[in-house]
Write a protein that holds these residues in place. Structure first.
Motif, short mmCIF file in Angstrom:
data_model
loop_
_atom_site.label_atom_id
_atom_site.label_comp_id
_atom_site.label_asym_id
_atom_site.label_seq_id
_atom_site.Cartn_x
_atom_site.Cartn_y
_atom_site.Cartn_z
N UNK A 71 59.28 73.14 7.01
CA UNK A 71 57.91 73.41 7.45
C UNK A 71 57.84 73.45 8.97
N UNK A 72 58.51 72.50 9.62
CA UNK A 72 58.48 72.45 11.08
C UNK A 72 59.11 73.70 11.70
N UNK A 73 60.18 74.19 11.07
CA UNK A 73 60.89 75.36 11.61
C UNK A 73 60.18 76.67 11.33
N UNK A 74 59.36 76.71 10.27
CA UNK A 74 58.86 78.00 9.79
C UNK A 74 57.35 78.16 9.82
N UNK A 75 56.61 77.11 10.07
CA UNK A 75 55.15 77.21 9.96
C UNK A 75 54.56 78.23 10.93
N UNK A 76 55.18 78.40 12.08
CA UNK A 76 54.66 79.36 13.05
C UNK A 76 55.31 80.74 12.93
N UNK A 77 56.12 80.91 11.90
CA UNK A 77 56.79 82.20 11.68
C UNK A 77 56.19 82.96 10.51
N UNK A 78 55.43 82.25 9.66
CA UNK A 78 54.87 82.87 8.46
C UNK A 78 53.37 82.62 8.42
N UNK A 79 52.71 83.33 7.51
CA UNK A 79 51.26 83.20 7.41
C UNK A 79 50.85 81.86 6.80
N UNK A 80 51.54 81.48 5.72
CA UNK A 80 51.14 80.25 5.02
C UNK A 80 52.34 79.64 4.30
N UNK A 81 52.32 78.30 4.17
CA UNK A 81 53.34 77.58 3.39
C UNK A 81 52.63 76.74 2.33
N UNK A 82 53.07 76.89 1.08
CA UNK A 82 52.57 76.09 -0.03
C UNK A 82 53.68 75.12 -0.43
N UNK A 83 53.41 73.84 -0.32
CA UNK A 83 54.41 72.82 -0.66
C UNK A 83 54.18 72.40 -2.10
N UNK A 84 55.05 72.88 -2.99
CA UNK A 84 54.88 72.61 -4.40
C UNK A 84 55.39 71.26 -4.83
N UNK A 85 56.23 70.63 -4.01
CA UNK A 85 56.78 69.31 -4.33
C UNK A 85 56.63 68.41 -3.10
N UNK A 86 55.86 67.33 -3.24
CA UNK A 86 55.68 66.40 -2.12
C UNK A 86 55.48 65.00 -2.68
N UNK A 87 55.68 64.01 -1.81
CA UNK A 87 55.68 62.62 -2.27
C UNK A 87 54.79 61.75 -1.40
N UNK A 88 53.64 61.39 -1.93
CA UNK A 88 52.76 60.46 -1.25
C UNK A 88 51.73 61.13 -0.36
N UNK A 89 50.55 60.51 -0.28
CA UNK A 89 49.46 61.08 0.51
C UNK A 89 49.78 61.12 2.01
N UNK A 90 50.55 60.14 2.49
CA UNK A 90 50.92 60.14 3.91
C UNK A 90 51.76 61.36 4.27
N UNK A 91 52.70 61.70 3.39
CA UNK A 91 53.54 62.87 3.62
C UNK A 91 52.71 64.15 3.52
#
Length: 218
Positions: A71-91
């Motif tokens: 996400x850090x490397x690509x968020x400014x290279x693409x229109x949108x990122x959908x994270x389908x797998x994540x762990x915890x509200x803090x993350x």
């Protein structure tokens, strides 16, 4: 529009099979890091170059450091990122601070957010929308207008043909639980029944709305 699905395990192949029917969609496998926590992960340049060509990236990477680095490397290279797998509200909160990143509770929870590219994708995949054709009190046909990315909406639609309209929404919600939803396995300490209940309620509501529209048309 170009969609890229990236995974470090066994998740995402059903979404790829479903999404590629509507959009140009790549399925990219990455090696999972061998340790639970790593200060620095080497992201292959050829993989990053491939992902940069996408309009939307969907991640099914289970290793949190790998997800964060992508996400850090690509968020400014693409229109949108959908994270389908994540762990915890803090993350989740950490990822969504990038602005063009969303971490849905379930992939069938996606809805429009005002971004034209994201909304084009969500016009086909996200919170289920169906159209029901009835003859008398029986369902003779169900058309899926918007499908859950994993394809479960189509599974339910096929199963509902021939069912009575009186109990249709409830039966649709129950039937979705026969489709092996993988969302709970992508959440640390997730409540399996809670995730299944979310998916069931989305599909129950979709068929309730469809019956209302069918009745209004009559």
């Amino acid at each position: 529009m170009k969609i890229s699905i990236v995974t470090d395990g066994s998740y995402g192949e059903r979404a790829h099979a479903t999404i590629k029917e509507e959009f140009n969609c790549d399925y990219i496998m990455m090696d999972a890091p061998t340790s639970t926590f790593m200060d620095e992960i080497d992201l292959p340049s050829e993989t990053l170059a491939q992902l940069e060509n996408a309009d939307i990236i969907i991640t099914y990477t289970l290793h949190p450091d790998l997800t964060l680095d992508l996400v850090d490397a690509l968020h400014d290279k693409v229109e949108w990122i959908i994270v389908g797998a994540w762990r915890g509200d803090g993350f989740k909160n950490q990822l969504e601070k990038y602005g063009n990143v969303t971490c849905p509770e379930n992939m069938c929870d996606l809805s429009e957010n005002g971004n034209p590219i994201f909304d084009e994708f969500v016009s086909k995949f996200g919170q289920p929308i169906v159209r029901v054709n009835c003859q008398g009190d029986k369902v003779v046909d169900v058309k899926v207008l918007r499908c859950s990315p994993c394809g479960s909406t189509r599974f339910v639609a096929e199963e509902m043909v021939g069912e009575p309209t009186e109990t249709l929404p409830v039966r649709a919600g129950l039937r979705i639980q026969h489709y092996p939803c993988r969302a709970p396995k992508m959440r640390l300490f997730a409540d399996d029944e809670c995730k299944k209940e979310l998916a069931a309620n989305f599909h129950k509501k979709a068929f309730e709305n469809a019956l209302k529209k069918d009745n209004n048309a009559d």
